[in-house]
Design an enzyme around this catalytic site. Structure first.
Site, PDB file in Angstrom:
ATOM      1  N   GLU A  70      30.436  38.833  38.387  1.00 13.72           N
ATOM      2  CA  GLU A  70      30.998  38.210  37.187  1.00 13.72           C
ATOM      3  C   GLU A  70      30.120  37.055  36.713  1.00 13.72           C
ATOM      4  OE1 GLU A  70      35.429  36.898  35.630  1.00 13.72           O
ATOM      5  OE2 GLU A  70      34.806  36.267  37.621  1.00 13.72           O
ATOM      6  N   GLY A 101      32.740  30.131  46.402  1.00 12.58           N
ATOM      7  CA  GLY A 101      34.124  30.284  45.996  1.00 12.58           C
ATOM      8  C   GLY A 101      34.696  31.616  46.396  1.00 12.58           C
ATOM      9  N   MET A 155      35.701  35.808  44.519  1.00 10.94           N
ATOM     10  CA  MET A 155      35.567  36.705  43.376  1.00 10.94           C
ATOM     11  C   MET A 155      36.558  37.844  43.499  1.00 10.94           C
ATOM     12  SD  MET A 155      34.337  37.590  40.559  1.00 10.94           S
ATOM     13  CE  MET A 155      34.816  39.094  39.724  1.00 10.94           C
ATOM     14  N   GLU A 156      37.290  38.102  42.404  1.00 10.44           N
ATOM     15  CA  GLU A 156      38.455  38.975  42.405  1.00 10.44           C
ATOM     16  C   GLU A 156      38.149  40.458  42.284  1.00 10.44           C
ATOM     17  OE1 GLU A 156      38.052  37.574  38.007  1.00 10.44           O
ATOM     18  OE2 GLU A 156      37.791  36.706  39.990  1.00 10.44           O
ATOM     19  N   ASN A 157      37.042  40.929  42.821  1.00 12.58           N
ATOM     20  CA  ASN A 157      36.715  42.354  42.755  1.00 12.58           C
ATOM     21  C   ASN A 157      37.947  43.197  43.097  1.00 12.58           C
ATOM     22  OD1 ASN A 157      33.804  41.450  42.797  1.00 12.58           O
ATOM     23  ND2 ASN A 157      34.376  40.961  44.899  1.00 12.58           N
ATOM     24  N   GLU A 170      43.110  34.760  43.527  1.00  9.28           N
ATOM     25  CA  GLU A 170      42.342  35.992  43.419  1.00  9.28           C
ATOM     26  C   GLU A 170      43.238  37.228  43.417  1.00  9.28           C
ATOM     27  OE1 GLU A 170      39.400  35.575  42.566  1.00  9.28           O
ATOM     28  OE2 GLU A 170      39.204  33.478  43.145  1.00  9.28           O
ATOM     29  N   HIS A 211      44.666  37.916  40.023  1.00  7.71           N
ATOM     30  CA  HIS A 211      43.685  38.601  39.180  1.00  7.71           C
ATOM     31  C   HIS A 211      43.771  40.123  39.298  1.00  7.71           C
ATOM     32  CE1 HIS A 211      41.292  35.529  37.331  1.00  7.71           C
ATOM     33  NE2 HIS A 211      40.877  34.987  38.456  1.00  7.71           N
ATOM     34  N   ARG A 217      19.191  26.456  37.077  1.00  5.10           N
ATOM     35  CA  ARG A 217      18.600  25.972  35.827  1.00  5.10           C
ATOM     36  C   ARG A 217      19.675  25.653  34.789  1.00  5.10           C
ATOM     37  NH1 ARG A 217      16.078  30.821  33.233  1.00  5.10           N
ATOM     38  NH2 ARG A 217      18.311  31.200  32.890  1.00  5.10           N
TER      39      ARG A 217
END
Length: 887
Positions: A163, A296, A298-300, A333, A336, A822
């Site tokens: 994501e 953190g 991730m809500e896969n 999560e 989600h 960056r």
């Protein structure tokens, strides 16, 4: 999304924009659309239906060769197919067998690949075959590797994080959320590896030498960013609930530490099934602990990845209170899985539909299962952070235009998460819990496996609640800014009336040639009530100004009762005096709200610092943790601004005098479960008093750390972070080396972080240089490199040293850290400064201006620096004078 649904989306967006213009006099920003009007950048003449993907990752060379078969639907004849790909080479691309071969053209800037066929593909179903080779990355974009220490040496794990737009780094695809398709994955890995994907494994076959091929079941339709693959020396514990296998996956030897996470997942899945009214649709849900790579979760869909320390719990090294964070992030999560995965925003301008809702639901779930945590009260700072950012020139609407992937990446901010959460909580309070839940159930059922816009949610809530929602909600989502409610009482003949008037709350230093921020108007549900009310507060809808009959004269009237509303309140002299006098009689929620609004008026230049400091004097030493936490936050900010200034000794002396009685009440040992608010407040006070130079606290922290080195059980887990932090900032070379030795020895992620960050906080310049040098080595996990550098600047109070290091080593760090370094880190790092000179240096630092997302972040950081400089110039002399006069 089918063409009929597309037209409905466009109609809703047009109606929403027209409403905004007519009611609020402000045009809404144009979202990004492809040429046929569907949200996104890629053309919609071709849409994917199903991907069959075969990957063969090479763990040593970091090559990622693959073959994919993509079933597509061609909606208009075309000889050109454009999809997304990054750092990918192509061996062959064919359509419908070998009957049509394509030439491939890459556009690195647009992150696309265009396939051109000799003859157009006709309308209807076609099948592409793509041979390609991607890369396994060092940083957390696409498919990346994580090297982690074990008792048997360093091991390597591979995992994914996609994501918003990094599936294109693993396989060529239509990498936008509106392109939902099903996925069937096959992967070749070492035989001793466990492979985890979105769906259960349906087949494993041994291959030579010492490899195996693992095939997963086909997923439902989903967006590309929800694809997941994790492979490594892993183990899994499981439980069954409502026909679904819930699992916790961790590196070998650590799965047992996932028991609390597994128990949490089981209870949450059952509760979410009921709340959403639609059962979780996949046969399994894995919670995957990754020992590095990203910080953190991730809500896969079906395979949520977590940074290991955010998921695993070990009472030998974790404080009991760590369960709060673990439960909260799991709840976020898992929410989600419905709100984001099953129903997905059509484009990143509606990201808040995912993140704001999941953030709200995580706190709601914590209140449901652990009411003793008082998660709304103790989590008050989330909304305060959003309010602070939203009062600035560089704020943005919750629904914001997103032009490209770099802007999508920086959209994951406190406005999206925390303002979104606060708005949803305010709407639930206004509509009522039952009506709100019924609306959510209708929304989920009506849009399952599809894409939506914010307007779809408002329509579902209005249908269920039979109350106006769109106008209220749109005034908070489609324009930036914070409402300011000015409240004052007046008496006539013994009767008291409350006058409310709205304005815009702004924290924006006045600068020559810079126009004032434009006015805003909101429809605001305002909760109003007397302090001693026995009934719930009255909720009125404020659109401009109004008068409300109140109680008898002299009775204090509180606005934003319960601290549920998303707005600031500025009281007139009469109301403020009455409320300040009654501060001890307020609920803890209202005390926190009154204090935060009081300090916000100082930050905005609407009040002088003594107005807040006088209020703090009436806070009792026995008051609640969130109340004192708010005071600690302000004192910490003043101390930071006073670095290298004459006012700092007075600020620190006053902070110590104010906070030490609170600590003395609690003591070092104390009592409690280890997961109560007093335990958490004790740790906070140890940290901050040590930072403010309390010699007794520093000496005792050092003594206890020395005892810990002899007997680790002598120092409770609840105090280890605080004690180690104080030992770190005051470290000499021997202590610094001890901290690094502890970090290097441990294989437990949260322990390693504790010691590395403590060492990075050393205020000795020579030790700071040693930490910065360490950040260039492979010893330090890539996950924490930027955190260590920032700790040198913040905790170690060596920002100039760290900034020089970043500039000299930018290319090396960028290669290791990736685009996020960056586009986000550099700008965020510069907020350690509060002077125009460093703002100018940021503006002149070319890499920070290289992308549109980077320029957004740089502008935000520049404004943060200006706000800090303004507050430093205004507040510190006034604070110093008040302290010297009173103390």
């Amino acid at each position: 999304m089918n063409p009929i649904a597309i037209s409905h989306v466009l109609q809703r967006l047009a109606a929403s924009c027209a409403m905004m213009f007519s009611v609020y006099g402000a045009a809404c920003a144009e979202p990004v659309f492809s040429f046929d009007g569907t949200p996104g950048k890629l053309p919609k003449t071709v849409v994917p239906i199903h991907y069959a993907i075969e990957l063969k990752p090479d763990i040593a060379s970091l090559a990622l060769p693959g073959v994919e078969i993509v079933d597509i639907e061609v909606r208009a004849p075309t000889a050109r197919l454009t999809l997304n790909a990054v750092n990918t080479t192509f061996a062959a691309v064919t359509a419908d067998g070998d009957t049509a071969r394509a030439d491939v053209a890459l556009d690195a800037g647009a992150e696309t690949a265009t396939f051109t066929f000799a003859q157009p593909l006709g309308v209807g179903a076609h099948r592409l075959r793509i041979e390609f080779a991607a890369q396994i990355n060092k940083f957390d974009r696409g498919f990346f590797f994580v090297d982690y220490p074990t008792d048997n040496g360093v091991k390597r794990l591979l995992t994914s994080k996609l994501e918003p737009s990094d599936a294109r780094r693993i396989f060529p695809c239509w990498d936008e959320p509106a392109f939902k398709a099903s996925f069937a994955l096959t992967v070749t890995v070492p035989r001793n590896f466990l492979a985890v994907g979105n769906m259960p494994v349906v087949r494993e076959e041994p291959l030579e030498p010492n490899l195996k091929q693992v095939a997963f079941a086909t997923t439902p339709k989903m967006s590309t960013y929800l694809f997941v693959l994790t492979v490594g020396e892993l183990e899994r514990i499981t439980a069954e609930v409502d026909g679904v296998t819930v699992g916790v996956v961790a590196t070998a030897g650590k799965a047992a530490k996932g028991q609390f996470a597994l128990d949490s997942g089981v209870k949450l899945l059952s509760w979410f099934n009921d709340y959403f009214g639609v059962k979780y649709p996949l046969p399994k849900l894995d919670l995957i602990a990754v020992p590095g790579g990203f910080g953190g979760a991730m809500e896969n869909w079906g395979g949520i990845t977590f940074f290991e320390s955010r998921l695993l719990f070990d009472p030998a090294t974790n404080p009991d209170s760590a369960r709060r964070g673990i439960f909260g992030i799991i709840a976020h999560e898992m929410a989600h899985q419905w709100f984001g995965d099953l129903v997905t925003m059509a484009w990143w301008d509606n990201l808040w539909l995912n993140e704001g809702f999941a953030t709200w639901m995580a706190t709601k779930a914590s209140e449901q299962f652990y009411p003793q945590w008082q998660s709304w009260l103790n989590g008050y700072a989330q909304k305060q952070y959003a309010l602070a950012l939203d009062a600035r020139r560089t704020s943005h609407p919750i629904q914001q235009p997103i032009a490209d992937e770099s802007e999508a990446m920086v959209a994951f901010d406190a406005i999206t998460y925390n303002k979104g959460q606060a708005l949803i909580r305010m709407l639930e309070s206004y509509l009522g819990e039952t009506a709100f839940r019924d609306g959510i159930r209708g929304y989920i059922a009506g849009h399952a496996y599809g894409n939506t816009t914010t307007a779809d949610l408002w329509q579902a809530l209005e249908s269920a609640a039979h109350k106006p929602v769109t106008g209220i909600a749109a005034s908070f989502t489609e324009q930036d800014g914070v409402p300011l409610i000015m409240a004052e009482t007046s008496c006539s003949g013994g009767d008291q009336r409350l006058t409310l008037r709205q304005d815009r709350f702004v924290i924006a230093p006045v600068r020559a040639g810079v126009p004032a921020l434009p006015p805003r108007n909101w429809q605001i549900p305002v909760a109003v009530g007397p302090l001693r009310a026995t009934q719930p507060p009255e909720i009125v809808l404020l659109q401009g100004s109004m008068e409300i009959p109140a109680r008898s004269c002299g009775e204090p009237i509180k606005v934003n009762s319960g601290d549920i509303g998303y707005y600031r309140v500025e009281y007139g002299p009469v109301s403020r005096a009455a409320l300040a006098k009654s501060l001890p009689q307020m609920s803890a929620e209202d005390r926190v709200n009154f204090l935060t609004d009081s300090w916000a008026m100082v930050a905005a230049g609407r009040a002088e610092p003594p107005s807040y400091l006088t209020l703090v004097e009436s806070v009792g030493a026995d008051d609640r943790r969130p109340v004192w936490d708010q005071v600690i936050t302000v004192f910490t900010a003043l101390n930071r601004l006073a670095r290298d200034r004459a006012e700092r000794p007075a600020v620190q002396r006053y902070a110590r005098a104010t906070l030490r009685p609170v600590f003395d009440r609690l003591g070092w040992e104390g009592s409690g479960s280890g997961d109560d608010d007093n335990t958490l407040l004790r740790a906070s006070l140890i940290s901050v008093l040590g930072e403010f130079g309390d010699e007794e606290i520093i000496a005792e922290a050092k003594r206890r750390f020395a005892g810990f080195l002899q007997d680790p059980k002598s120092l409770p887990a609840a105090l280890r972070d605080a004690v180690t932090h104080i030992v770190g900032i005051t470290a000499d070379r021997a202590t610094y080396d001890t901290l690094l030795a502890l970090a290097r020895k441990s294989t437990v992620t949260n322990e390693r972080l504790r010691y590395y960050f403590a060492a990075a906080g050393a205020r000795d310049a020579s030790l700071a240089r040693a930490t910065l040098a360490l950040a260039l080595t492979d010893e330090v996990p890539g996950t924490i490199v930027t955190g260590l550098i920032n700790s040198v600047a913040a905790s170690g109070e060596q920002p100039d040293l760290a900034w020089d290091f970043l500039q000299k080593n930018y290319d090396t760090l960028f290669a290791k850290q990736g685009p996020q370094f960056r586009d986000q880190f550099i700008a965020n790092f510069m907020t350690n400064f509060s002077d125009d000179g460093h703002a100018a240096e940021l503006a002149a630092f070319a890499p920070a201006q290289a992308t549109s997302g980077g320029r957004v972040m740089a502008a935000r950081a520049t404004e943060t620096i200006a706000i800090s400089a303004d507050l430093k110039a205004r507040a510190l002399p006034a604070v110093d004078a008040w302290i010297r006069q009173r103390h």
